[in-house]
Design an enzyme around this catalytic site. Structure first.
Site, PDB file in Angstrom:
ATOM      1  N   CYS A 110       9.388   5.107   9.787  1.00  0.00           N
ATOM      2  CA  CYS A 110       8.249   6.100   9.104  1.00  0.00           C
ATOM      3  C   CYS A 110       7.606   6.887  10.208  1.00  0.00           C
ATOM      4  O   CYS A 110       6.975   6.245  11.127  1.00  0.00           O
ATOM      5  CB  CYS A 110       7.218   5.206   8.359  1.00  0.00           C
ATOM      6  SG  CYS A 110       5.965   6.029   7.476  1.00  0.00           S
ATOM      7  N   CYS A 117      -4.321  15.162   9.283  1.00  0.00           N
ATOM      8  CA  CYS A 117      -3.855  15.858   8.082  1.00  0.00           C
ATOM      9  C   CYS A 117      -4.907  16.755   7.593  1.00  0.00           C
ATOM     10  O   CYS A 117      -6.131  16.277   7.780  1.00  0.00           O
ATOM     11  CB  CYS A 117      -3.367  14.898   7.329  1.00  0.00           C
ATOM     12  SG  CYS A 117      -2.552  15.309   5.692  1.00  0.00           S
ATOM     13  N   CYS A 121      -6.592  13.732   0.662  1.00  0.00           N
ATOM     14  CA  CYS A 121      -6.361  12.940  -0.314  1.00  0.00           C
ATOM     15  C   CYS A 121      -7.474  11.970  -0.220  1.00  0.00           C
ATOM     16  O   CYS A 121      -7.640  11.210   0.768  1.00  0.00           O
ATOM     17  CB  CYS A 121      -5.017  12.398  -0.329  1.00  0.00           C
ATOM     18  SG  CYS A 121      -3.677  13.579  -0.683  1.00  0.00           S
ATOM     19  N   CYS A 124      -6.689   8.191   1.211  1.00  0.00           N
ATOM     20  CA  CYS A 124      -6.050   7.882   2.394  1.00  0.00           C
ATOM     21  C   CYS A 124      -6.536   8.070   3.516  1.00  0.00           C
ATOM     22  O   CYS A 124      -7.590   8.877   3.925  1.00  0.00           O
ATOM     23  CB  CYS A 124      -4.826   9.060   2.372  1.00  0.00           C
ATOM     24  SG  CYS A 124      -3.529   8.985   3.976  1.00  0.00           S
ATOM     25  N   CYS A 342       1.312   2.294   4.068  1.00  0.00           N
ATOM     26  CA  CYS A 342       1.005   3.724   3.555  1.00  0.00           C
ATOM     27  C   CYS A 342      -0.409   4.008   3.485  1.00  0.00           C
ATOM     28  O   CYS A 342      -1.135   3.256   3.015  1.00  0.00           O
ATOM     29  CB  CYS A 342       1.418   3.686   2.114  1.00  0.00           C
ATOM     30  SG  CYS A 342       3.106   3.468   1.968  1.00  0.00           S
TER      31      CYS A 342
HETATM   32  N1  SAH Z   1       1.491  14.098   3.118  1.00  0.00           N
HETATM   33  C1  SAH Z   1       2.906  13.195   2.752  1.00  0.00           C
HETATM   34  C2  SAH Z   1       3.416  12.570   3.680  1.00  0.00           C
HETATM   35  C3  SAH Z   1       2.618  10.913   3.744  1.00  0.00           C
HETATM   36  S1  SAH Z   1       3.310  10.023   2.790  1.00  0.00           S
HETATM   37  C4  SAH Z   1       2.514  12.840   1.554  1.00  0.00           C
HETATM   38  O1  SAH Z   1       1.394  13.034   0.851  1.00  0.00           O
HETATM   39  O2  SAH Z   1       3.636  12.479   0.619  1.00  0.00           O
HETATM   40  C5  SAH Z   1       2.364   8.720   2.707  1.00  0.00           C
HETATM   41  C6  SAH Z   1       2.152   7.902   1.294  1.00  0.00           C
HETATM   42  O3  SAH Z   1       1.328   7.066   1.179  1.00  0.00           O
HETATM   43  C7  SAH Z   1       1.868   9.010   0.163  1.00  0.00           C
HETATM   44  O4  SAH Z   1       2.817   8.715  -0.944  1.00  0.00           O
HETATM   45  C8  SAH Z   1       0.447   8.898  -0.098  1.00  0.00           C
HETATM   46  O5  SAH Z   1      -0.020   9.325  -1.200  1.00  0.00           O
HETATM   47  C9  SAH Z   1       0.501   7.072   0.256  1.00  0.00           C
HETATM   48  N2  SAH Z   1      -0.773   6.683   0.468  1.00  0.00           N
HETATM   49  C10 SAH Z   1      -1.922   7.204   1.047  1.00  0.00           C
HETATM   50  N3  SAH Z   1      -2.893   6.671   1.217  1.00  0.00           N
HETATM   51  C11 SAH Z   1      -2.445   5.143   0.514  1.00  0.00           C
HETATM   52  C12 SAH Z   1      -3.004   3.988   0.378  1.00  0.00           C
HETATM   53  N4  SAH Z   1      -4.418   3.707   0.901  1.00  0.00           N
HETATM   54  N5  SAH Z   1      -2.298   3.047  -0.044  1.00  0.00           N
HETATM   55  C13 SAH Z   1      -1.292   3.173  -0.733  1.00  0.00           C
HETATM   56  N6  SAH Z   1      -0.668   4.447  -0.423  1.00  0.00           N
HETATM   57  C14 SAH Z   1      -1.186   5.361   0.116  1.00  0.00           C
END
Ligand code: SAH
Length: 349
Positions: A110, A117, A121, A124, A342
């Site tokens: 990964c 970023c 969101c 995140c 994630c």
């Molecule tokens: N910016 C891209 C790549 C990051 S992927 C994107 O948003 O897809 C990271 C993944 O983890 C994304 O699907 C995001 O929504 C998810 N994510 C972010 N924070 C998280 C959290 N606290 N718990 C679980 N998933 C999370």
């Protein structure tokens, strides 16, 4: 203090043809470029001394003209479940993180595409680090190489998959991500299959269309999390720029060209999107384009505003989607104890 007038160039910014031209200009043979290129990419040389099939004079000449801005794995943490998180130092001292995720059948890398970023969101952890810069193709490539080596060293197995789900938004660093993937899949690089690579995006419609036009061979994942506009906008500000309808149209375009299922990443949170109407909205969205859904476990990022929904809510989603023929899997998170899961990547160490 004065800065050096002629800063040495990063040799990996040169294309093979440019490197050939450089050697010819030096009065040397063009095929030297081929040898050097192989050291730089396929063999991941970190300095010119390693290039033992070149004469000492050639190595000195390269050193006088160029640098190799290789990444450096600063710290490596191992989770009780086998997951490894690398804190990766870039040539300018900035840090990104990348993660090795082992399962029975696969080893997945990964990787990050940006330092920090810009997307904000709400759930995140990476969103709290402001975006500092895009990663260069070689910085993305090097993260994969580091994990490939760890995979062989610690697990005795090859790296099988790559996901762009680390820090940053890959589609806001599109050219560099594409250039990195080109090297990762090239026989002159790591020779990995494109179908083993997934790029995950928050859902930038314009770029999804561009990917379709470019006929990219890798997979697409979209972080959806809500299929009702007001709800999605409340947790993902990008939804004000690209509302769901526009996203769906871009995905329809993607599918019409690519004929490849889209994966939706979706977290179900208590009191936010855990009601039957939320699942119904997701189902409706899923009917637009052939897809599958990954229900990801929420990884708390400390302030308690978001909480993982109950198992009943997850089963409610699962049941509705599957009854309607949509593949849905529940993804348990990995590497939680070391903040490698994630949304937890935030350069804490
Ligand atoms: N910016 C891209 C790549 C990051 S992927 C994107 O948003 O897809 C990271 C993944 O983890 C994304 O699907 C995001 O929504 C998810 N994510 C972010 N924070 C998280 C959290 N606290 N718990 C679980 N998933 C999370």
């Amino acid at each position: 203090m004065e800065t050096e007038a002629t800063e040495k160039r990063d040799i990996r910014k040169l294309k093979l043809d440019e490197l050939k031209a450089f050697f010819v200009q030096q009065g040397d043979k063009a095929f030297r470029a081929q040898q050097v290129y192989e050291w730089l990419w396929k063999k991941s040389a970190k300095d010119f001394e390693q290039m033992t099939n070149l004469s000492l004079a050639t190595r000195e000449m390269l050193k006088a003209n160029f640098v190799i801005n290789h990444i450096h794995v600063d710290t490596m943490q191992r989770s009780s479940d086998g997951t490894i998180k690398n804190s990766v130092k870039l040539h300018d001292g900035l840090i990104v993180e990348s993660v090795l995720i082992p399962t029975e059948k696969r080893i997945t890398a990964c990787v990050s595409s940006q330092v920090g970023c810009s997307l904000a969101c709400k759930f995140c952890a990476t969103a709290r680090l402001k975006r500092q810069r895009n990663l260069n193709p070689d910085e993305i490539y090097d993260q994969v190489v580091a994990i490939k080596q760890q995979s062989e060293l610690f697990f005795g197995r090859p790296l099988t998959n790559i996901v762009f789900m680390g820090m940053g938004e890959p589609l806001l660093n599109y050219n560099n991500v594409l250039a990195a993937i080109e090297k990762i899949t090239s026989p002159q690089g790591l020779n990995m299959a494109s179908k083993r690579i997934t790029v995950s995006t928050v859902g930038i419609a314009k770029m999804i269309r561009k990917m379709a036009d470019d006929e990219v061979k890798f997979n697409l994942a979209v972080s959806l999390h809500a299929a009702i506009n007001e709800k999605r906008s409340a947790i993902m500000p990008i939804n004000d720029v690209t509302p769901l309808e526009e996203l769906a149209e871009a995905l329809e375009y993607w599918y019409s060209k690519q004929k490849k299922k889209v994966t939706y990443e979706y977290v179900v949170w208590k009191g936010i999107n855990d009601k039957p109407e939320d699942a119904q909205a997701l189902l409706k969205f899923c009917k637009r384009v052939p897809c599958k859904v990954n229900l990801i476990e929420y990884n708390p990022i400390d302030d308690g505003e978001f909480q993982q929904a109950s198992d009943e809510s997850l089963l409610m989603y699962m049941d509705l989607l599957e009854r309607n023929g949509i593949t849905c899997r529940i993804r348990k998170s990995r590497g939680k104890d070391i903040d490698a899961a994630c949304g937890q990547l935030a350069n804490k160490s």
